[in-house]
Design a protein around this motif. Structure first.
Motif, PDB file in Angstrom:
ATOM      1  N   GLY A  53       0.808  -1.217   0.000  1.00 43.46           N
ATOM      2  CA  GLY A  53       0.000   0.000   0.000  1.00 43.46           C
ATOM      3  C   GLY A  53       0.840   1.264   0.000  1.00 43.46           C
ATOM      4  O   GLY A  53       0.572   2.210  -0.758  1.00 43.46           O
ATOM      5  N   LYS A  54       1.869   1.287   0.830  1.00 44.13           N
ATOM      6  CA  LYS A  54       2.726   2.465   0.879  1.00 44.13           C
ATOM      7  C   LYS A  54       3.506   2.631  -0.420  1.00 44.13           C
ATOM      8  O   LYS A  54       3.678   3.743  -0.910  1.00 44.13           O
ATOM      9  N   SER A  55       3.966   1.523  -0.995  1.00 43.81           N
ATOM     10  CA  SER A  55       4.682   1.599  -2.279  1.00 43.81           C
ATOM     11  C   SER A  55       3.775   2.131  -3.376  1.00 43.81           C
ATOM     12  O   SER A  55       4.197   2.949  -4.202  1.00 43.81           O
ATOM     13  N   ALA A  56       2.529   1.644  -3.406  1.00 53.43           N
ATOM     14  CA  ALA A  56       1.594   2.089  -4.437  1.00 53.43           C
ATOM     15  C   ALA A  56       1.298   3.583  -4.301  1.00 53.43           C
ATOM     16  O   ALA A  56       1.262   4.307  -5.302  1.00 53.43           O
ATOM     17  N   LEU A  57       1.093   4.048  -3.087  1.00 48.98           N
ATOM     18  CA  LEU A  57       0.817   5.472  -2.890  1.00 48.98           C
ATOM     19  C   LEU A  57       2.024   6.338  -3.256  1.00 48.98           C
ATOM     20  O   LEU A  57       1.877   7.393  -3.872  1.00 48.98           O
ATOM     21  N   LEU A  58       3.224   5.893  -2.899  1.00 45.79           N
ATOM     22  CA  LEU A  58       4.413   6.659  -3.236  1.00 45.79           C
ATOM     23  C   LEU A  58       4.607   6.701  -4.752  1.00 45.79           C
ATOM     24  O   LEU A  58       4.886   7.762  -5.322  1.00 45.79           O
ATOM     25  N   ALA A  59       4.430   5.566  -5.428  1.00 46.55           N
ATOM     26  CA  ALA A  59       4.572   5.537  -6.884  1.00 46.55           C
ATOM     27  C   ALA A  59       3.516   6.407  -7.552  1.00 46.55           C
ATOM     28  O   ALA A  59       3.797   7.119  -8.520  1.00 46.55           O
ATOM     29  N   SER A  60       2.310   6.379  -7.016  1.00 49.57           N
ATOM     30  CA  SER A  60       1.232   7.197  -7.569  1.00 49.57           C
ATOM     31  C   SER A  60       1.536   8.684  -7.395  1.00 49.57           C
ATOM     32  O   SER A  60       1.326   9.483  -8.318  1.00 49.57           O
ATOM     33  N   GLU A  61       2.018   9.076  -6.224  1.00 51.01           N
ATOM     34  CA  GLU A  61       2.395  10.470  -5.997  1.00 51.01           C
ATOM     35  C   GLU A  61       3.505  10.900  -6.956  1.00 51.01           C
ATOM     36  O   GLU A  61       3.474  12.004  -7.505  1.00 51.01           O
TER      37      GLU A  61
END
Length: 127
Positions: free
Chosen positions: A107-115
């Motif tokens: 989840g944190k990886s996905a949010l960071l990549a999305s940002e």
């Protein structure tokens, strides 16, 4: 983002970045410095991970989703085979811990990549 734009060349998509903890800029592994803590920066391209604001969103959703999943599975196991209590502890405690850790990383990886892909940041006034 599947175009041949040179600015996106070598960048992983959100799903591979989330599943494998890849740097959103260069695709190198090593997004995390601990189990669920981001490394200070990418060791390959130098991207500063502390500049991203992932927040606690993944933790809140994981609490609800994994908690519901474990309860449903534990009740199903109990009603189907009636195992002793210790078996529930041996099964569900490690399963819950592993699911939370993996889920937080994803989840944190996905949010960071999305940002990163959307160049998200604090609000800016347009002059």
């Amino acid at each position: 983002m599947a175009d041949n734009n040179p600015s996106t060349e070598g960048q992983p998509g959100i799903i591979p970045a989330a599943l494998f903890g890849l740097c959103p800029r260069c695709g190198a592994r090593g997004l995390f410095g601990g189990l669920t803590k981001f490394a200070p920066r990418c060791r390959v391209c130098g991207l500063d991970f502390s500049s991203f604001n992932v927040g606690d969103g993944p933790a809140a959703f994981l609490t609800l989703i994994i908690g519901a999943l474990v309860v449903v599975l534990a009740i199903t196991l109990e009603l189907t085979w009636h195992p002793p209590f210790w078996l529930h502890v041996v099964l569900w405690v490690p399963f819950t811990a592993a699911a939370v850790i993996w889920g937080l990383r994803a989840g944190k990886s996905a949010l960071l990549a999305s940002e990163f892909q959307r160049d998200a940041g604090e609000g800016r006034l347009k002059d």
